[in-house]
Motif scaffolding. Structure first.
Motif, PDB file in Angstrom:
ATOM      1  N   CYS A   1      38.488  63.036   7.207  1.00 19.61           N
ATOM      2  CA  CYS A   1      37.914  64.220   6.582  1.00 19.61           C
ATOM      3  C   CYS A   1      38.192  64.309   4.868  1.00 19.61           C
ATOM      4  O   CYS A   1      37.510  64.456   4.111  1.00 19.61           O
ATOM      5  CB  CYS A   1      38.283  65.585   6.970  1.00 19.61           C
ATOM      6  SG  CYS A   1      37.530  66.907   6.466  1.00 19.61           S
ATOM      7  N   CYS A   2      39.475  63.805   4.676  1.00 16.82           N
ATOM      8  CA  CYS A   2      40.065  63.938   3.359  1.00 16.82           C
ATOM      9  C   CYS A   2      40.970  63.035   2.882  1.00 16.82           C
ATOM     10  O   CYS A   2      42.324  63.365   2.685  1.00 16.82           O
ATOM     11  CB  CYS A   2      40.155  65.330   2.717  1.00 16.82           C
ATOM     12  SG  CYS A   2      41.845  66.204   3.876  1.00 16.82           S
TER      13      CYS A   2
ATOM     14  N   PHE B   1      32.223  64.182   9.297  1.00 14.07           N
ATOM     15  CA  PHE B   1      32.815  64.926   8.562  1.00 14.07           C
ATOM     16  C   PHE B   1      31.837  65.103   7.258  1.00 14.07           C
ATOM     17  O   PHE B   1      32.550  65.657   6.312  1.00 14.07           O
ATOM     18  CB  PHE B   1      34.065  64.868   8.114  1.00 14.07           C
ATOM     19  CG  PHE B   1      35.037  64.901   9.478  1.00 14.07           C
ATOM     20  CD1 PHE B   1      35.487  66.066   9.687  1.00 14.07           C
ATOM     21  CD2 PHE B   1      35.095  64.155  10.433  1.00 14.07           C
ATOM     22  CE1 PHE B   1      36.394  66.365  10.910  1.00 14.07           C
ATOM     23  CE2 PHE B   1      35.974  64.133  11.480  1.00 14.07           C
ATOM     24  CZ  PHE B   1      36.490  65.266  12.036  1.00 14.07           C
TER      25      PHE B   1
ATOM     26  N   CYS C   1      35.461  74.743   8.238  1.00 21.78           N
ATOM     27  CA  CYS C   1      35.267  73.281   8.775  1.00 21.78           C
ATOM     28  C   CYS C   1      35.178  73.069  10.328  1.00 21.78           C
ATOM     29  O   CYS C   1      35.292  74.195  10.975  1.00 21.78           O
ATOM     30  CB  CYS C   1      36.551  72.669   8.164  1.00 21.78           C
ATOM     31  SG  CYS C   1      38.132  72.909   9.180  1.00 21.78           S
TER      32      CYS C   1
ATOM     33  N   ARG D   1      40.201  69.156   1.891  1.00 20.92           N
ATOM     34  CA  ARG D   1      38.906  68.746   1.962  1.00 20.92           C
ATOM     35  C   ARG D   1      38.228  69.778   0.673  1.00 20.92           C
ATOM     36  O   ARG D   1      38.608  70.909   0.402  1.00 20.92           O
ATOM     37  CB  ARG D   1      38.219  68.905   3.004  1.00 20.92           C
ATOM     38  CG  ARG D   1      36.716  68.815   3.162  1.00 20.92           C
ATOM     39  CD  ARG D   1      36.379  67.369   2.830  1.00 20.92           C
ATOM     40  NE  ARG D   1      34.990  67.038   2.464  1.00 20.92           N
ATOM     41  CZ  ARG D   1      34.260  66.704   3.437  1.00 20.92           C
ATOM     42  NH1 ARG D   1      34.611  66.480   4.612  1.00 20.92           N
ATOM     43  NH2 ARG D   1      32.867  66.638   3.192  1.00 20.92           N
TER      44      ARG D   1
ATOM     45  N   THR E   1      37.327  72.266  12.401  1.00 20.18           N
ATOM     46  CA  THR E   1      38.353  72.773  13.270  1.00 20.18           C
ATOM     47  C   THR E   1      38.882  74.403  12.881  1.00 20.18           C
ATOM     48  O   THR E   1      39.570  75.130  13.374  1.00 20.18           O
ATOM     49  CB  THR E   1      39.864  72.188  12.966  1.00 20.18           C
ATOM     50  OG1 THR E   1      39.991  72.428  11.515  1.00 20.18           O
ATOM     51  CG2 THR E   1      39.800  70.471  13.158  1.00 20.18           C
TER      52      THR E   1
ATOM     53  N   CYS F   1      46.289  68.287   9.572  1.00 14.94           N
ATOM     54  CA  CYS F   1      44.929  68.236  10.650  1.00 14.94           C
ATOM     55  C   CYS F   1      44.918  66.771  11.024  1.00 14.94           C
ATOM     56  O   CYS F   1      45.279  66.033  10.646  1.00 14.94           O
ATOM     57  CB  CYS F   1      43.675  68.521   9.781  1.00 14.94           C
ATOM     58  SG  CYS F   1      42.397  68.477  10.853  1.00 14.94           S
TER      59      CYS F   1
ATOM     60  N   ASP G   1      46.466  73.401   5.453  1.00 16.82           N
ATOM     61  CA  ASP G   1      45.847  73.164   6.861  1.00 16.82           C
ATOM     62  C   ASP G   1      45.225  71.686   6.871  1.00 16.82           C
ATOM     63  O   ASP G   1      45.373  71.009   8.343  1.00 16.82           O
ATOM     64  CB  ASP G   1      44.478  73.809   6.665  1.00 16.82           C
ATOM     65  CG  ASP G   1      44.740  75.495   6.778  1.00 16.82           C
ATOM     66  OD1 ASP G   1      45.705  76.029   7.294  1.00 16.82           O
ATOM     67  OD2 ASP G   1      43.739  76.107   6.275  1.00 16.82           O
ATOM     68  N   CYS G   2      44.989  71.125   5.820  1.00 10.68           N
ATOM     69  CA  CYS G   2      44.255  69.648   5.725  1.00 10.68           C
ATOM     70  C   CYS G   2      45.829  68.548   6.214  1.00 10.68           C
ATOM     71  O   CYS G   2      45.482  67.635   7.009  1.00 10.68           O
ATOM     72  CB  CYS G   2      43.808  69.173   4.469  1.00 10.68           C
ATOM     73  SG  CYS G   2      42.362  70.279   4.345  1.00 10.68           S
TER      74      CYS G   2
ATOM     75  N   LYS H   1      39.063  76.026  10.169  1.00  4.40           N
ATOM     76  CA  LYS H   1      39.689  76.376   8.889  1.00  4.40           C
ATOM     77  C   LYS H   1      38.667  76.819   7.782  1.00  4.40           C
ATOM     78  O   LYS H   1      37.411  76.223   7.699  1.00  4.40           O
ATOM     79  CB  LYS H   1      40.614  75.157   8.322  1.00  4.40           C
ATOM     80  CG  LYS H   1      41.602  74.848   9.386  1.00  4.40           C
ATOM     81  CD  LYS H   1      42.496  76.021   9.364  1.00  4.40           C
ATOM     82  CE  LYS H   1      43.826  75.483  10.255  1.00  4.40           C
ATOM     83  NZ  LYS H   1      43.712  75.586  11.850  1.00  4.40           N
TER      84      LYS H   1
END
Ligand code: SF4
Length: 519
Positions: free
Chosen positions: A426-427, A372, A388, A433, A390, A420, A416-417, A392
């Motif tokens: 990722c974050c 990522f 990203c 993110r 996915t 996810c 979104d995150c 987004k």
């Protein structure tokens, strides 16, 4: 065997009536060796002899050149500290021309101690010629070396003026370099705040318990010396506390707790030296005119980094001599800020290209998985956003201008995150993110392009021959491996004396000695 000499004399006397006396027998046996005679050494005597002072040194001895150039510059600023004046009582002082010449000669011989220089005046022909066989007190020498920084600055600039008039300073190319010079303080003199406070309390108690020197059993002179030493120690500790505040500026709470300063030289800082170790030092910045390797500016600073020293050095050279056409630096100076600042002047900068921005290389710190990293995100140039893995969108949130660089910041929607399945990779430490994209400014890009050319590379290759030669010379030949004096002001004075000596040596070699070669 019959002795031949005896037979001959007997025959001779036989032919006369004279009574024959037998001659003493001469034997040819070897005589004992006589003892050699040596001149007696008598040290129990006083001798007076005549000395032709003028002939103590040869016509091309460096002291004559030093005396000559010190006669060409205006030293009247040193007169401000002289109280003995014409028409009033008081002992006449030694002239600044003599004291300056003695120091320059001493540094050229690798001597930086006032006591050693005072001793040299008793036996060294160069010093004897300068003083005309007089003696000089080491206190006088010591005081003169640091008593007027502005006067010394003026002398340094005036010598550069003499050299410039003879074509030895061109300002076509100036090499900037920094070198760490060990401070006159040990590593074990650095203390944290708590220990400094303890030492300060002890010093205060010591002063209070000293009492009146007049009533002590010890001599007044010793008592006063002890009192003076205790007060100086207290002052140094107070200064160490003040310096600690400066050291702590811009540090984290943990770093601030660990910050330490020296009780011997509070203004010294621990710096990384050329061999990779750490020691108390000052960062000596030297600007050298490449044409004849003449030092055009010198300064001692407490900051171990070189990048912040470039513009102040350029400004000082501009103020004293003029604007150099090119400034040649190493990687320690080629920050984007410096490239931009130099581009605002009629100066060309030559140096290695700056390292790539490190913003996007801290994934491990932020807990981001290898799959990522920024490469996994697609940048849409037309829309100016990222997409990203996915699908987004990370929208542009801010645009920041830094010196030499522009930064764009992007962020995904938290909604979104949060839902996810890849959030932990990722974050993991933020609600959504974030990404940063940065780009060098046009000026920095142009600098990159220039440094790819063979011409620029060739110019840069000259740098070590000039800058590192000067560093090596002042350390190896003039003895500036460690400062003898303490405190920033005195250390700066020492740098000026050494640089002045170096320049005068260059002047002697390139100009003054040519007179003898031509004769
Ligand atoms: S955490 Fe956010 S940015 Fe990362 S992949 Fe998932 S939705 Fe995209």
């Amino acid at each position: 065997m019959e002795n031949m000499h005896t037979c001959t004399s007997e025959r001779l006397f036989a032919e006369t009536d004279l009574p024959v006396r037998s001659a003493p027998a001469i034997t040819l046996t070897e005589q004992p060796k006589a003892k050699p005679r040596f001149k007696p050494i008598n040290r129990d005597q006083l001798i007076m002899r005549t000395v032709d002072v003028e002939r103590l040194v040869a016509a091309d001895h460096p002291v004559r050149a030093i005396w000559e150039i010190m006669g060409q510059v205006d030293l009247s600023e040193f007169d401000d500290n002289i109280r003995a004046v014409e028409g009033r009582a008081g002992q006449a002082r030694l002239s600044p021309r003599l004291l300056a010449s003695l120091w320059i000669y001493a540094y050229s011989e690798g001597i930086s101690s006032a006591r050693e220089l005072a001793r040299m005046c008793e036996y060294d022909p160069g010093c004897q010629w300068l003083t005309a066989m007089g003696t000089v007190n080491h206190h006088t020498l010591s005081d003169f070396r640091v008593e007027s920084r502005t006067a010394l600055d003026r002398v340094f600039i005036q010598v550069l003026g003499v050299m410039s008039a003879e074509g030895l300073v061109e300002l076509k190319q100036v090499m900037q370099d920094g070198t760490k010079v060990k401070a006159n303080a040990g590593k074990d003199t650095f203390r944290r705040e708590e220990r400094l406070r303890q030492h300060l309390q002890l010093a205060e108690k010591q002063i209070q318990s000293m009492g009146d020197p007049r009533s002590d059993a010890i001599s007044q002179r010793v008592a006063k010396a002890q009192e003076r030493a205790a007060k100086e120690k207290k002052q140094r500790l107070e200064q160490a506390m003040d310096e600690l505040k400066k050291v702590r500026q811009g540090k984290t709470a943990e770093q601030a707790r660990e910050a330490r300063t020296s009780t011997t030289d509070p203004e010294a800082r621990v710096m990384k030296n050329s061999s990779g170790g750490y020691e108390p030092a000052y960062n000596v910045q030297i600007s050298t005119d490449a044409a004849h390797r003449v030092i055009v500016d010198v300064a001692a600073v407490q900051d171990g980094n070189d990048w912040d020293q470039l513009m102040p050095a350029v400004e000082r050279v501009e103020a004293t001599l003029g604007t150099p056409r090119q400034i040649i630096v190493d990687a320690g100076y080629t920050r984007r800020e410096n490239i931009e600042a130099i581009a605002d002047r009629p100066i060309e900068m030559i140096g290695p290209v700056p390292a790539p921005a490190a913003d996007q290389h801290q994934y491990a710190k932020r807990g981001i998985g290898a799959d990522f990293e920024v490469e996994a995100f697609k940048f849409d140039e037309a829309a100016n956003h990222y997409v990203c893995p996915t699908g987004k969108i990370l929208k542009l949130t801010t645009k920041q201008r830094h010196a030499g660089r522009v930064k764009w910041k992007y962020q995904a929607r938290p909604s979104d995150c949060q839902t996810c399945p890849f959030r932990d990779q990722c974050c993991p430490k933020t609600r959504s993110r974030r990404l940063t994209r940065s780009e060098d400014s046009a000026t920095v890009k142009a600098f990159h392009a220039k440094m790819q050319t063979e011409e620029a590379k060739q110019i840069y290759r000259r740098r070590p021959q000039v800058a590192e030669f000067v560093n090596a010379w002042i350390k190896d030949k003039l003895g500036l491996r460690q400062f003898r004096l303490r405190g920033l002001v005195k250390v700066q004075a020492e740098c000026l004396w050494v640089s002045l000596t170096y320049n005068i040596q260059q002047w002697i070699r390139l100009s003054w000695r040519k007179r003898f070669a031509a004769a």
